[in-house]
Motif scaffolding. Structure first.
Motif, PDB file in Angstrom:
ATOM      1  N   TRP A 277       8.998   2.180  -9.358  1.00 53.11           N
ATOM      2  CA  TRP A 277       7.856   1.326  -9.016  1.00 53.11           C
ATOM      3  C   TRP A 277       6.695   1.571  -9.979  1.00 53.11           C
ATOM      4  O   TRP A 277       6.004   0.630 -10.386  1.00 53.11           O
TER       5      TRP A 277
ATOM      6  N   GLY B  40      -2.927   1.451  -3.718  1.00 53.14           N
ATOM      7  CA  GLY B  40      -1.704   1.441  -2.929  1.00 53.14           C
ATOM      8  C   GLY B  40      -1.892   2.228  -1.651  1.00 53.14           C
ATOM      9  O   GLY B  40      -2.660   3.192  -1.610  1.00 53.14           O
TER      10      GLY B  40
ATOM     11  N   TYR C  10       3.243   3.050  -0.976  1.00 49.52           N
ATOM     12  CA  TYR C  10       2.694   2.511  -2.220  1.00 49.52           C
ATOM     13  C   TYR C  10       1.462   3.292  -2.670  1.00 49.52           C
ATOM     14  O   TYR C  10       1.046   3.173  -3.836  1.00 49.52           O
TER      15      TYR C  10
ATOM     16  N   PRO D  36       6.410  -3.988  -5.631  1.00 45.93           N
ATOM     17  CA  PRO D  36       7.290  -2.978  -6.232  1.00 45.93           C
ATOM     18  C   PRO D  36       8.765  -3.181  -5.927  1.00 45.93           C
ATOM     19  O   PRO D  36       9.624  -2.878  -6.767  1.00 45.93           O
TER      20      PRO D  36
ATOM     21  N   GLY E 136       4.687  -0.975 -12.467  1.00 40.43           N
ATOM     22  CA  GLY E 136       3.241  -1.120 -12.598  1.00 40.43           C
ATOM     23  C   GLY E 136       2.786  -1.051 -14.046  1.00 40.43           C
ATOM     24  O   GLY E 136       1.875  -1.779 -14.470  1.00 40.43           O
TER      25      GLY E 136
ATOM     26  N   TYR F 180      -0.468  -2.589  -5.138  1.00 39.81           N
ATOM     27  CA  TYR F 180       0.949  -2.613  -4.814  1.00 39.81           C
ATOM     28  C   TYR F 180       1.068  -3.092  -3.380  1.00 39.81           C
ATOM     29  O   TYR F 180       0.458  -2.524  -2.467  1.00 39.81           O
TER      30      TYR F 180
END
Length: 538
Positions: A319, A345, A349, A283, A323, A242
């Motif tokens: 977010w 992340g 993130y 994201p 994913g 991310y």
């Protein structure tokens, strides 16, 4: 009664089955006369008790007429206007401060406790003294059911306790994902044949177009970049990061300014050296990272441009949903081994990566870096960033609206769950928790993220891993910086490099090698590969 910011007095219906009412908290409420949706309105606008009846038992025309009679009264600045035109209501425009106050009003809160300050001279200066860091030492037991019975089998975990923990996170912390979210149409908009170091790679830049046919006023296009070794003869594992920024999507488009040149190979080059591929997902292409954007992005699209309910999903959960949609695409790409996709992340993130890993069991492994409050750090800790910071107007959009009450009338100790149970939801899959070391009582290092608090969260998740036949951290004592704990199925490492994931990448990839096979790559791209995309012409 506050006037609705930038709201017209007359509202149009999305479709004839809806009666639209704007209430005194500036929300548009739709009474669905077909499905019989239950609607809560302020007392002044409610249908009297004697007029309430089961909606499904009446034809739509009769019910619409009754609804009009029930609400036929002059309203104030947020007055209602019944109309049966086909026009769609425009998205509500609220600032983050206005939406934050709206949620406080719904929760009947007048004030929140101030968050911790990084200014050590402030009266609200955060604590960096470990001796004062644990005011609530007793954590919720991840292996005790709500009725007090202990979980002793894997079956009881999967069928009873895990669903209870997920429900608590959904209701009180991260919010609920709608049961029917839009579909994604992935488009490869650019293909690049290039070298990364001395390894030839095929890079695809993709856009995931979210179906907005139900509400065309909001458009959501997900941004993804996927790179796989060009000289691989079979599908390869992927590490999905991310990340921030945007990708150029056409030939000749300007690229982002380069960051400082790293010392040694990049994490992508280290990944390629193992024969794996890598990908980057943005994201914020799914959901904006601010409170004003909650009526935009995927959250706004699903809510048809209206403000959230108290248990609606926040940005972290949105977010994570994004994913998962990336993984949906990987399952269709014949160059990707979708059974071996890892997540990575850092900072906010890092929170999102952990939430994704916890909810989507298809992901094989996670690298959670400096995730802090709302991530791997225990919320019951009094060290670095606090729950009250996340609940404030600057970051509340990450969480469900219900989360705010724990910064007001309730405390972190009243949370039904804590981060160790979020990590436990990843079990039995491997998880690497890391970050920068806390150096003294100053702001040097990664003190704000409270990496020791993340270690404690990882250690407290150990009983669930052991129940499922896996290994925990192996210790309850945090190791010194630069020490890798990677022999179990929960891993940990803190480094002395500050708020960055870079020093931990080699240790994470060594940890991932316990679970991902290292692919052999040919020295040249085989001419027999007819599946390769046509190269980009610039």
């Amino acid at each position: 009664m506050r006037a609705c910011p930038q709201s017209p007095h007359q509202q149009q219906l999305q479709r004839p089955e809806f009666l639209v009412v704007r209430d005194d908290l500036c929300r548009i409420t739709r009474i669905d006369t077909y499905y019989g949706a239950h609607v809560q309105l302020p007392d002044a606008y409610r249908v009297p008790e004697e007029r309430k009846m089961r909606i499904r038992s009446f034809p739509k025309v009769l019910l619409s007429a009754m609804a009009c009679l029930a609400f036929f009264q002059p309203l104030s600045a947020c007055s209602a206007q019944v109309s049966f035109s086909a026009q769609v209501v425009a998205p509500v425009e609220l600032t983050a401060a206005q939406d934050h106050q709206r949620i406080m009003d719904l929760l009947h809160l007048t004030t929140l406790r101030p968050g911790a300050s990084q200014d050590l001279e402030s009266p609200y200066a955060t604590n960096y003294d470990e001796a004062k860091a644990n005011p609530y030492p007793n954590l919720p037991d991840p292996l005790v059911l709500k009725n007090g019975k202990r979980v002793t089998t894997a079956k009881a975990w999967w069928t009873k306790r895990r669903p209870q923990i997920i429900e608590a996170f959904d209701s009180e912390v991260y919010g609920r994902v709608p049961w029917k979210a839009p579909r994604i149409n992935w488009e490869v908009v650019r293909v690049i044949h290039e070298l990364n170091g001395d390894v030839p790679v095929i890079t695809k830049i993709l856009v995931g177009h979210v179906d907005n046919s139900a509400y065309p006023q909001i458009k959501v296009d997900m941004e993804l970049k996927l790179s796989t070794p060009a000289n691989a003869l079979s599908p390869v594992p992927i590490v999905l990061e991310y990340t921030f920024g945007t990708f150029p999507v056409r030939s000749g488009a300007p690229t982002r300014p380069a960051s400082a040149v790293p010392i040694g190979p990049t994490w992508q080059q280290l990944t390629l050296a193992k024969g794996w591929g890598y990908a980057s997902f943005i994201p914020t292409s799914v959901q904006p990272d601010n409170g004003a954007g909650l009526t935009r992005g995927i959250i706004g699209l699903v809510n048809h441009g209206q403000p959230r309910k108290l248990d609606d999903w926040g940005a972290l959960r949105a977010w994570a949903w994004g994913g998962s949609r990336v993984l949906d695409y990987f399952e269709t790409d014949k160059n990707v081994d979708a059974k071996h996709v890892g997540l990575a992340g850092h900072s906010r993130y890092g929170k999102a990566a952990l939430v994704t890993m916890a909810y989507d069991q298809r992901f094989a492994i996670a690298f959670v870096s400096s995730s802090g409050e709302g991530g791997a750090k225990l919320s019951r800790r009094h060290f670095g960033e606090q729950l009250e910071n996340i609940a404030g107007p600057g970051e509340y959009h990450w969480m469900a609206g219900n989360f705010l009450k724990y910064a007001a009338t309730l405390t972190a100790n009243d949370l039904p769950v804590d981060s160790h149970e979020l990590i436990a939801l990843c079990a039995p899959r491997p998880a690497f928790i890391g970050g920068g070391a806390t150096l003294g009582t100053s702001l040097i290092g990664d003190s704000w993220a409270d990496v020791p608090g993340s270690f404690k969260g990882a250690a407290a998740a150990g009983p669930v891993y052991r129940l499922l036949g896996k290994n925990d951290l192996g210790t309850a004592t945090i190791p010194p910086p630069e020490t890798s704990l990677i022999d179990g199925d929960i891993a940990f490492r803190q480094h002395s490099g500050g708020h960055t994931p870079a020093p931990n990448w080699p240790s994470f990839l060594a940890f991932a090698s316990h679970y991902f096979r290292e692919a052999k790559l040919l020295s040249t791209v085989p001419s027999s590969r007819t599946d390769l995309p046509r190269p980009d012409t610039e």
